[in-house]
Design an enzyme around this catalytic site. Structure first.
Site, PDB file in Angstrom:
ATOM      1  N   LYS A  56       0.975  -0.798  -0.382  1.00 33.20           N
ATOM      2  CA  LYS A  56       0.132   0.342   0.068  1.00 33.20           C
ATOM      3  C   LYS A  56       1.065   0.813  -0.339  1.00 33.20           C
ATOM      4  O   LYS A  56       2.452   0.829  -0.179  1.00 33.20           O
ATOM      5  CB  LYS A  56      -0.946   0.154   1.402  1.00 33.20           C
ATOM      6  CG  LYS A  56      -1.776  -1.200   1.236  1.00 33.20           C
ATOM      7  CD  LYS A  56      -2.959  -1.218   2.497  1.00 33.20           C
ATOM      8  CE  LYS A  56      -3.910  -2.322   2.374  1.00 33.20           C
ATOM      9  NZ  LYS A  56      -4.457  -1.898   3.460  1.00 33.20           N
ATOM     10  N   TYR A  97     -12.138  -2.105  -3.197  1.00 32.44           N
ATOM     11  CA  TYR A  97     -12.722  -1.967  -1.604  1.00 32.44           C
ATOM     12  C   TYR A  97     -14.215  -2.229  -1.259  1.00 32.44           C
ATOM     13  O   TYR A  97     -14.782  -1.261  -0.271  1.00 32.44           O
ATOM     14  CB  TYR A  97     -12.251  -0.580  -1.053  1.00 32.44           C
ATOM     15  CG  TYR A  97     -10.950  -1.177  -0.139  1.00 32.44           C
ATOM     16  CD1 TYR A  97     -10.733  -2.410   0.281  1.00 32.44           C
ATOM     17  CD2 TYR A  97     -10.119  -0.399  -0.703  1.00 32.44           C
ATOM     18  CE1 TYR A  97      -8.976  -2.556   0.790  1.00 32.44           C
ATOM     19  CE2 TYR A  97      -8.295  -0.487   0.201  1.00 32.44           C
ATOM     20  CZ  TYR A  97      -8.364  -2.057   0.455  1.00 32.44           C
ATOM     21  OH  TYR A  97      -7.091  -2.044   1.025  1.00 32.44           O
ATOM     22  N   ASN A 124      -1.568  -0.455   7.177  1.00 36.51           N
ATOM     23  CA  ASN A 124      -1.160  -1.581   7.415  1.00 36.51           C
ATOM     24  C   ASN A 124       0.039  -2.195   7.046  1.00 36.51           C
ATOM     25  O   ASN A 124      -0.135  -3.492   5.861  1.00 36.51           O
ATOM     26  CB  ASN A 124      -2.552  -2.772   8.505  1.00 36.51           C
ATOM     27  CG  ASN A 124      -2.913  -2.377   7.089  1.00 36.51           C
ATOM     28  OD1 ASN A 124      -3.351  -2.613   6.291  1.00 36.51           O
ATOM     29  ND2 ASN A 124      -4.513  -3.524   7.641  1.00 36.51           N
ATOM     30  N   HIS A 183      -1.530  -5.093   1.102  1.00 38.18           N
ATOM     31  CA  HIS A 183      -3.462  -5.885   1.404  1.00 38.18           C
ATOM     32  C   HIS A 183      -2.729  -7.196   0.825  1.00 38.18           C
ATOM     33  O   HIS A 183      -2.279  -7.871   0.266  1.00 38.18           O
ATOM     34  CB  HIS A 183      -3.764  -5.316   0.609  1.00 38.18           C
ATOM     35  CG  HIS A 183      -5.470  -6.214  -0.544  1.00 38.18           C
ATOM     36  ND1 HIS A 183      -6.394  -5.807  -0.300  1.00 38.18           N
ATOM     37  CD2 HIS A 183      -5.478  -6.958  -1.259  1.00 38.18           C
ATOM     38  CE1 HIS A 183      -6.783  -6.671  -0.308  1.00 38.18           C
ATOM     39  NE2 HIS A 183      -6.560  -7.551  -1.012  1.00 38.18           N
ATOM     40  N   GLU A 185      -9.945  -9.319  -7.995  1.00 40.35           N
ATOM     41  CA  GLU A 185      -9.322  -8.397  -7.545  1.00 40.35           C
ATOM     42  C   GLU A 185      -8.325  -8.351  -8.579  1.00 40.35           C
ATOM     43  O   GLU A 185      -7.505  -7.603  -9.622  1.00 40.35           O
ATOM     44  CB  GLU A 185      -8.270  -8.355  -6.196  1.00 40.35           C
ATOM     45  CG  GLU A 185      -9.004  -8.271  -5.164  1.00 40.35           C
ATOM     46  CD  GLU A 185      -8.849  -8.519  -3.330  1.00 40.35           C
ATOM     47  OE1 GLU A 185      -7.823  -8.995  -3.134  1.00 40.35           O
ATOM     48  OE2 GLU A 185      -9.577  -8.722  -2.388  1.00 40.35           O
TER      49      GLU A 185
END
Ligand code: DAT
Ligand code: MG
Length: 134
Positions: free
Chosen positions: A11, A51, A114, A117, A128
């Protein structure tokens, strides 16, 4: 064990913190193969589709702003049980609950930043991978 392909992404926080190499190193050291990879900045449309399951969550707008805030490293990862295996390498969603030795456990403190992904099931992986590499 079935060979799977899963979607993994460093990310924007991970790229900004120069952790892309560390993420890839851990995935390769485990025994997985980087099948496809690209560095680019996600636009709002792709972020919303990626998302989609979180559209109604209170953190959704913050999540879209964050994931579009800079370049990501998007990857297709291949290997035995790659979906579960990559989730284990990443650790729990909340870095404070992620085990030491996992990426999130070792490098993050906040759920909103975080680092990485990974698809949560073979069905998510297919969806995805289609969004990012289809
Ligand atoms: P994961 O990324 O482990 O699959 P998820 O799909 O539940 O976790 O959530 C997607 C991302 O949304 C997650 O990596 C960080 C963010 N997020 C999840 N829960 C959150 C919360 N309670 N507050 C802020 N951000 C959250
Ligand atoms: Mg998820």
């Amino acid at each position: 064990m079935p060979v799977q392909r899963t979607f993994v992404m460093v990310k924007p926080d991970g790229v900004r913190r120069r952790l892309s190499g560390e993420v890839i190193r851990r995935i390769e050291a485990k025994g997985y193969e980087v099948d496809q990879m690209k560095l680019f900045t996600i636009d709002e449309d792709l972020a919303t589709r990626h998302y989609a399951e979180h559209t109604d969550k209170p953190f959704f707008s913050e999540l879209v702003l964050f994931i579009t805030s800079g370049p990501v490293v998007a990857m297709a990862i291949r290997g035995p049980e790659a979906v579960l295996g990559c989730r284990q390498i990443m650790g729990a969603t909340n870095p404070l609950e992620a085990a030491p030795g996992s990426i999130r456990g070792d490098f993050a403190t906040e759920i909103g930043e975080n680092i990485v992904h990974g698809s949560d099931s073979p069905e998510s992986a297919e969806r995805e991978l289609g969004l990012f590499f289809g």
